[in-house]
Scaffold this active site. Sequence first.
Site, PDB file in Angstrom:
ATOM      1  N   TYR A 250       0.738  -1.145  -0.092  1.00 51.09           N
ATOM      2  CA  TYR A 250      -0.353   0.101  -0.215  1.00 51.09           C
ATOM      3  C   TYR A 250       0.681   1.284  -0.005  1.00 51.09           C
ATOM      4  CZ  TYR A 250      -4.208   2.749   1.846  1.00 51.09           C
ATOM      5  OH  TYR A 250      -4.624   4.234   1.922  1.00 51.09           O
TER       6      TYR A 250
ATOM      7  N   LYS B 277       1.020   3.670  -3.215  1.00 47.63           N
ATOM      8  CA  LYS B 277       0.614   5.576  -2.390  1.00 47.63           C
ATOM      9  C   LYS B 277       1.802   6.305  -2.974  1.00 47.63           C
ATOM     10  CE  LYS B 277      -4.307   4.880  -1.226  1.00 47.63           C
ATOM     11  NZ  LYS B 277      -5.082   5.382  -2.174  1.00 47.63           N
TER      12      LYS B 277
HETATM   13  P1  NAD Z   1     -13.931   1.674   1.013  1.00 48.51           P
HETATM   14  O1  NAD Z   1     -13.163   0.275   1.430  1.00 48.51           O
HETATM   15  O2  NAD Z   1     -14.643   2.277   1.798  1.00 48.51           O
HETATM   16  O3  NAD Z   1     -14.295   1.300  -0.404  1.00 48.51           O
HETATM   17  C1  NAD Z   1     -14.157   1.427  -0.968  1.00 48.51           C
HETATM   18  C2  NAD Z   1     -14.263   1.384  -3.222  1.00 48.51           C
HETATM   19  O4  NAD Z   1     -13.449   0.836  -4.272  1.00 48.51           O
HETATM   20  C3  NAD Z   1     -15.067   0.956  -3.235  1.00 48.51           C
HETATM   21  O5  NAD Z   1     -16.211   1.587  -3.813  1.00 48.51           O
HETATM   22  C4  NAD Z   1     -15.215  -0.858  -3.694  1.00 48.51           C
HETATM   23  O6  NAD Z   1     -15.621  -1.799  -4.411  1.00 48.51           O
HETATM   24  C5  NAD Z   1     -14.011  -0.097  -4.574  1.00 48.51           C
HETATM   25  N1  NAD Z   1     -12.809  -0.893  -4.853  1.00 48.51           N
HETATM   26  C6  NAD Z   1     -12.357  -2.097  -4.334  1.00 48.51           C
HETATM   27  N2  NAD Z   1     -11.192  -3.051  -5.634  1.00 48.51           N
HETATM   28  C7  NAD Z   1     -12.082  -2.694  -6.546  1.00 48.51           C
HETATM   29  C8  NAD Z   1     -11.686  -3.207  -7.473  1.00 48.51           C
HETATM   30  N3  NAD Z   1     -10.471  -3.975  -7.984  1.00 48.51           N
HETATM   31  N4  NAD Z   1     -12.331  -2.284  -8.923  1.00 48.51           N
HETATM   32  C9  NAD Z   1     -12.544  -1.595  -8.866  1.00 48.51           C
HETATM   33  N5  NAD Z   1     -13.677  -0.755  -7.579  1.00 48.51           N
HETATM   34  C10 NAD Z   1     -13.101  -1.145  -6.388  1.00 48.51           C
HETATM   35  O7  NAD Z   1     -12.332   2.468   0.666  1.00 48.51           O
HETATM   36  P2  NAD Z   1     -12.088   3.711   1.359  1.00 48.51           P
HETATM   37  O8  NAD Z   1     -11.423   4.392   2.988  1.00 48.51           O
HETATM   38  O9  NAD Z   1     -13.517   5.025   0.801  1.00 48.51           O
HETATM   39  O10 NAD Z   1     -11.273   4.200   0.737  1.00 48.51           O
HETATM   40  C11 NAD Z   1     -10.939   4.768  -0.640  1.00 48.51           C
HETATM   41  C12 NAD Z   1      -9.852   5.512  -0.720  1.00 48.51           C
HETATM   42  O11 NAD Z   1      -8.742   5.941  -0.006  1.00 48.51           O
HETATM   43  C13 NAD Z   1      -8.589   3.900  -1.181  1.00 48.51           C
HETATM   44  O12 NAD Z   1      -7.784   4.282  -1.933  1.00 48.51           O
HETATM   45  C14 NAD Z   1      -8.504   4.056   0.291  1.00 48.51           C
HETATM   46  O13 NAD Z   1      -6.334   3.817  -0.019  1.00 48.51           O
HETATM   47  C15 NAD Z   1      -8.054   5.713   0.363  1.00 48.51           C
HETATM   48  N6  NAD Z   1      -7.812   6.253   2.019  1.00 48.51           N
HETATM   49  C16 NAD Z   1      -8.638   5.568   2.587  1.00 48.51           C
HETATM   50  C17 NAD Z   1      -8.388   6.171   4.170  1.00 48.51           C
HETATM   51  C18 NAD Z   1      -9.392   5.968   4.944  1.00 48.51           C
HETATM   52  O14 NAD Z   1      -8.723   6.379   6.108  1.00 48.51           O
HETATM   53  N7  NAD Z   1      -9.887   4.942   4.869  1.00 48.51           N
HETATM   54  C19 NAD Z   1      -7.041   7.002   4.479  1.00 48.51           C
HETATM   55  C20 NAD Z   1      -6.599   7.107   3.419  1.00 48.51           C
HETATM   56  C21 NAD Z   1      -6.997   7.559   1.868  1.00 48.51           C
END
Ligand code: NAD
Length: 259
Positions: free
Chosen positions: A154, A158
């Site tokens: 990850y 990133k």
């Molecule tokens: P989440 O798990 O709630 O949502 C992830 C989304 O990605 C879902 O809609 C899922 O269906 C989709 N997805 C997963 N695999 C996929 C694939 N193979 N093809 C297409 N779509 C796919 O996650 P989130 O926490 O909302 O994260 C969203 C983004 O934000 C990510 O890139 C994550 O790395 C980043 N992020 C999240 C956090 C956190 O703390 N939640 C912090 C920093 C960055």
Amino acid sequence: MAKRKTALVTGSTSGIGLAIARRLGSEGYNIVLNSFEPEASVSDAIGAVKSTARGGVAYIQADLALEQGTDLVIDTIARFGRIDVLVNNAGIQKVARIEDFLQEDWERVRAIILDGAFQTIRAAVPDMLSRKWGRIINIASAHALVASPFKSAYVAAKHGLLGLTKTVALEVAENAITVNAICPGYVLTPLVEKQLKDQSQVHAMSKEQVKREIMLAPQPTRQFVEVEEIAAMAAYLCGDMARSITGTSIAIDGGWTAH
Ligand code: NAD
């Protein structure tokens, strides 16, 4: 309708992506929602976006782990005739010690986060160049700027996404296309809920301990970031007042990366 701008948000059936889709939909963009799941199983998310959208809403099933990013953009342009805003948000997490990290997990994380963004950007830029306007927003992470143990794939993906952001920003800068990364700290979404379980195993802690001692420890505010905060920044970056913001990363991390 033809003049209405279109925004594609990858991974937008949950968490941060869903909040961004709702926000941009309420501001009048046509919205293309995406995940790897069949439409019937994400009908709640589609309904949530439709309930506040002022433009059209479409769902395109595409699995970014299977190199379907290019087709996703082609389908988006087929549905609404254009792509003006691309938000690369889809992402997954795998938590394991480096010596135990599975090759398949490394590849899946990289494929969704980094290869997927490469494919969607490469496919969307020609359409944006044709109208000399575009916004590309990559949802990176505080882990694009700093590392944490047990998240090698990850953190590497990133950091790579940030490099991709800067490179493309330089290539398209003279065409009113901006490319930026938003770097959230911990946001309590389903992705993080799942990590609570994985992290409690790898650290041998309870879930509450993981929340307090692992997740919120590096976040000086000691609070999770809300999805609406990320969505508001994405909406700002889409506006004309953000036209000079490009090739950069914007941390929304409660002070994490100030350490
Ligand atoms: P989440 O798990 O709630 O949502 C992830 C989304 O990605 C879902 O809609 C899922 O269906 C989709 N997805 C997963 N695999 C996929 C694939 N193979 N093809 C297409 N779509 C796919 O996650 P989130 O926490 O909302 O994260 C969203 C983004 O934000 C990510 O890139 C994550 O790395 C980043 N992020 C999240 C956090 C956190 O703390 N939640 C912090 C920093 C960055």
